[in-house]
Design a protein around this motif. Sequence first.
Motif, PDB file in Angstrom:
ATOM      1  N   ASN A 146       0.851  -1.189   0.000  1.00 18.66           N
ATOM      2  CA  ASN A 146       0.000   0.000   0.000  1.00 18.66           C
ATOM      3  C   ASN A 146       0.882   1.233   0.000  1.00 18.66           C
ATOM      4  O   ASN A 146       1.482   1.584   1.014  1.00 18.66           O
ATOM      5  N   ASP A 147       0.989   1.890  -1.171  1.00 18.23           N
ATOM      6  CA  ASP A 147       1.899   3.024  -1.270  1.00 18.23           C
ATOM      7  C   ASP A 147       1.284   4.325  -0.780  1.00 18.23           C
ATOM      8  O   ASP A 147       1.999   5.280  -0.487  1.00 18.23           O
ATOM      9  N   GLY A 148      -0.057   4.402  -0.705  1.00 21.08           N
ATOM     10  CA  GLY A 148      -0.701   5.615  -0.207  1.00 21.08           C
ATOM     11  C   GLY A 148      -0.546   6.815  -1.100  1.00 21.08           C
ATOM     12  O   GLY A 148      -0.598   7.959  -0.618  1.00 21.08           O
ATOM     13  N   CYS A 149      -0.396   6.618  -2.400  1.00 20.47           N
ATOM     14  CA  CYS A 149      -0.225   7.746  -3.316  1.00 20.47           C
ATOM     15  C   CYS A 149      -1.526   8.491  -3.561  1.00 20.47           C
ATOM     16  O   CYS A 149      -1.513   9.692  -3.862  1.00 20.47           O
ATOM     17  N   VAL A 150      -2.639   7.804  -3.458  1.00 24.60           N
ATOM     18  CA  VAL A 150      -3.929   8.400  -3.786  1.00 24.60           C
ATOM     19  C   VAL A 150      -4.885   8.182  -2.616  1.00 24.60           C
ATOM     20  O   VAL A 150      -4.934   7.092  -2.023  1.00 24.60           O
ATOM     21  N   SER A 151      -5.651   9.217  -2.310  1.00 31.91           N
ATOM     22  CA  SER A 151      -6.714   9.112  -1.317  1.00 31.91           C
ATOM     23  C   SER A 151      -8.000   8.752  -2.058  1.00 31.91           C
ATOM     24  O   SER A 151      -8.608   9.609  -2.712  1.00 31.91           O
ATOM     25  N   PHE A 152      -8.384   7.500  -1.989  1.00 29.67           N
ATOM     26  CA  PHE A 152      -9.540   7.045  -2.749  1.00 29.67           C
ATOM     27  C   PHE A 152     -10.843   7.614  -2.204  1.00 29.67           C
ATOM     28  O   PHE A 152     -11.803   7.802  -2.962  1.00 29.67           O
ATOM     29  N   GLU A 153     -10.903   7.905  -0.897  1.00 26.96           N
ATOM     30  CA  GLU A 153     -12.122   8.475  -0.336  1.00 26.96           C
ATOM     31  C   GLU A 153     -12.371   9.873  -0.872  1.00 26.96           C
ATOM     32  O   GLU A 153     -13.492  10.226  -1.277  1.00 26.96           O
ATOM     33  N   SER A 154     -11.312  10.692  -0.922  1.00 29.37           N
ATOM     34  CA  SER A 154     -11.484  12.051  -1.441  1.00 29.37           C
ATOM     35  C   SER A 154     -11.761  12.044  -2.941  1.00 29.37           C
ATOM     36  O   SER A 154     -12.569  12.845  -3.443  1.00 29.37           O
ATOM     37  N   LEU A 155     -11.119  11.150  -3.666  1.00 30.03           N
ATOM     38  CA  LEU A 155     -11.376  11.055  -5.106  1.00 30.03           C
ATOM     39  C   LEU A 155     -12.804  10.595  -5.367  1.00 30.03           C
ATOM     40  O   LEU A 155     -13.481  11.126  -6.275  1.00 30.03           O
ATOM     41  N   CYS A 742      11.606   5.777 -10.204  1.00 31.00           N
ATOM     42  CA  CYS A 742      11.070   5.143 -11.396  1.00 31.00           C
ATOM     43  C   CYS A 742       9.794   5.845 -11.838  1.00 31.00           C
ATOM     44  O   CYS A 742       8.946   6.209 -11.017  1.00 31.00           O
ATOM     45  N   PHE A 743       9.642   6.056 -13.140  1.00 29.96           N
ATOM     46  CA  PHE A 743       8.504   6.775 -13.691  1.00 29.96           C
ATOM     47  C   PHE A 743       7.293   5.870 -13.919  1.00 29.96           C
ATOM     48  O   PHE A 743       6.262   6.342 -14.379  1.00 29.96           O
ATOM     49  N   ILE A 744       7.379   4.593 -13.629  1.00 31.98           N
ATOM     50  CA  ILE A 744       6.265   3.682 -13.834  1.00 31.98           C
ATOM     51  C   ILE A 744       5.189   3.958 -12.786  1.00 31.98           C
ATOM     52  O   ILE A 744       5.486   4.152 -11.605  1.00 31.98           O
ATOM     53  N   PHE A 745       3.922   3.982 -13.220  1.00 36.12           N
ATOM     54  CA  PHE A 745       2.819   4.212 -12.296  1.00 36.12           C
ATOM     55  C   PHE A 745       2.814   3.150 -11.210  1.00 36.12           C
ATOM     56  O   PHE A 745       2.821   1.954 -11.473  1.00 36.12           O
ATOM     57  N   GLY A 746       2.800   3.607  -9.942  1.00 31.58           N
ATOM     58  CA  GLY A 746       2.725   2.700  -8.812  1.00 31.58           C
ATOM     59  C   GLY A 746       4.053   2.207  -8.310  1.00 31.58           C
ATOM     60  O   GLY A 746       4.093   1.510  -7.293  1.00 31.58           O
ATOM     61  N   CYS A 747       5.153   2.541  -8.978  1.00 34.77           N
ATOM     62  CA  CYS A 747       6.477   2.086  -8.557  1.00 34.77           C
ATOM     63  C   CYS A 747       7.204   3.237  -7.854  1.00 34.77           C
ATOM     64  O   CYS A 747       7.320   4.338  -8.407  1.00 34.77           O
TER      65      CYS A 747
END
Length: 815
Positions: A146-155, A742-747
């Motif tokens: 779980n990287d925590g890059c995005v707040s799914f509740e706010s989105l 790394c520029f890969i999404f999620g990495c």
Amino acid sequence: MHFLGLIRVWQRNLLKCDIFQSKILVTMNSLLLTVAGETTETGQCSIHYSTHAAAEDTNDKGIGKMTLAKTLAFLVDESSNSDEKRPKSRMEFKRSLELRIKKRVKEQYMDGKFQDLMEKVIANPKTLRDSYDCVRLNSNVDIGVNDGCVSFESLAKELYSRQFDVKANTFSISTKGSIKEVLILPNLKLKIVQEAIRIVLELVYRPFFSKISHGCRSGRGHYSALKYIRKEISSPDWWFTLHLNKKADPCVLAKLISVMEDKIEDPGLYDIIRSMFDAQVLNLEFGGFPKGQGLPQEGVLSSILMNIYLDCFDIEFYRLSMKYEALQPSSHIDGDGDGDASHSKLRTWFRRQLKENAVNEVVEENNCTRVHACRFMDEMFFAVSGSKEIAVAFKSDIVNYLKSCLHLNVDNQTDILSCQGPNGICFLGTLIRRSVKNRPAVKAGHKLKEKVKLFALQKQEAWDAGTVRIGKKWLAHGLEKVKESEIKHLADTSSTLSQISGFRKVGMQTDHWYKLLLKVWMQDVKAKAAESEELLLSKYVAEPALPQELRESFYEFQKCAEKYVSLETAATLALLPNLCSSTKLVTITEIVAPVNAIKKRLLRYGLVTPKGYPHSTSLLILQDKCQIIDWFSGLVHRWLRWYRECDNFGEIKLMISNEVKKSCIRTLAAKYRIHENEMENRLDSELIRFSCIEKIDHEMANGTSDSQAFDNDDALNHGISNSGLCLLSLARVVSQARPCNCFIFGCSAAAPCVYTLHVMERHKFPGWKTGFSGCIHPSLNKRRVGLCKQHLQDLYLGRVSLQSIDFGAWKLRFK
């Protein structure tokens, strides 16, 4: 007794297994005791077992059935536990995530339509998290972290309240120079929203898509399209392809939304699609960039939206199919039987559409009109069995529908070609043609021709080698005899040698003088057209000196062999015994890969020279040895996946093993500055992947590899395996003073190096597809990206695509 014997055989076979051996033994023993007890009660047999089991059997007569049920349930539990212990592949993870979202989608089906999908499904934190996991799976990133890059509740709250700003979640890149070409791409938040919408639309429309649609669908792809043309389209007389050319405008978008409203009632979903279209982050272009190839310029929504839009055409095709096949009057039917014949013809058509092959009605193929279609996204292939007038009318109806109803531009310059022609027709980067299937006698004749041709070639090589050897001996003998002391008559001014002696320079040695005389002799025999000195010695020195009978017999043999090889098939078959002349010729459909087009791609990619010799790739020299091998190996695997259904696949494999492997060896030899043979000996174990093509092909055919299972679902992988081939050159090494991730999404791993992306093909409308995308947006050329070692390998081998790279990360980190 028979059942008891089967149980014992089952027990002996299972005891050989290593998995759950002890538990299976206990289970089988209990089954044997149960069966033994039941058979003893009925008097059929008598088996001694423990007193404790007999007492229990007496107290409860139903214990046998309960034990059997519990035992079978125990076996099912054990098998399910073993499946849980097996690690899941990327495809299985994505399937499980899709099933979770599917349950939420099905709950919104009311009154014949799906309602409030945006508020109840897409704007759900669980759906957004599952979509983010799908994005990370496409990027080959571990979803357990779980990287925590995005707040799914706010989105989810922004989407639910319709406050999500699409334009604010985009970034743009443009080409350098006077002519600016801008490419607008989504950031991570918008990419998650697009992935959620794509999954929902796939779940809604997947059951309704037609069988003629093959692009970006589950279990379908270009291989299924080619297989459909080869096996399902029987005995066509005419065929043609249609090329669409239209960039989606407000008229096309309005038509698309009106089509979607038949199954989905959700104004919020349509509002966000319109906002993506207005922000130009939704690239829906018919006939432009290839769809489903994993390229950034197309977007993840373009494939499903194009399938939804062109599904209207699929429905129209079935209407036209009924018009031309089932309802068109037949000229051979009389007036009294028109009603019964048309009813029978219509019933036959419906059965054929339902794939009920057990139709007893006999239909004359020559008098039956059949129309076929195969669509791979916006590429369309059509075949007609019947007269050319019917084919022209059928094409006219299709073009009129695409123009008037779907508002698409159609390139109407494509001609209707005869299926009997030798040239064939181009579709999906292959050549499709009809040819007569060789009978066993014809194959035997061709095989005999090849043997005779090979035998004659061997004799010709032996003859040339022998005459050259004789000529060289003659030349050596002449050089030994010519000496300065033996040319005393040069003093005679009237001799021919004295007249040409003026060409002799002071201090010229004997061998030089002899070569000068040899040139004069060559002019006398008119041997200027000789390709080489060996041919000169063979044809003008050795052969004239041989006995005439020997020469005539050899040339007569070569003439007879050449005449036999050049004989027509009919003349060859006449020489074969026991040939049934009444055998009917069978015509088959061949799928041929464009070998010459692939060679041109090798030249464009810098792998071969203009003369066709393998060439080293200078952009890869600064990278590690394993990375160089991975790039060439990815090239091989892409070709294997794309052309595995072609009939000349063996020729493709041979070209790969020769050209690509040698180019890889020369690149490594240039890197380490050693000889090619020494480099090949050093890297024999690493280069084995180029020579084991048959093993890779066998794995792909049987579906045993995880990558092949992932390739079989174009709807979920979005063209990862066929992603555009590109080169990455080393730009700089990352240091502590200038870090980079790394520029890969999620990495979130650190990138040890920054690479410059070199786009190999930037043009649209490619003449041939070669397993990679034909065009990558020119704005991506010379862009710098940071990649970790794992994702650099994944990009080279085709495990991830350019869709997984966040090209806006550079601006965010270094602005």
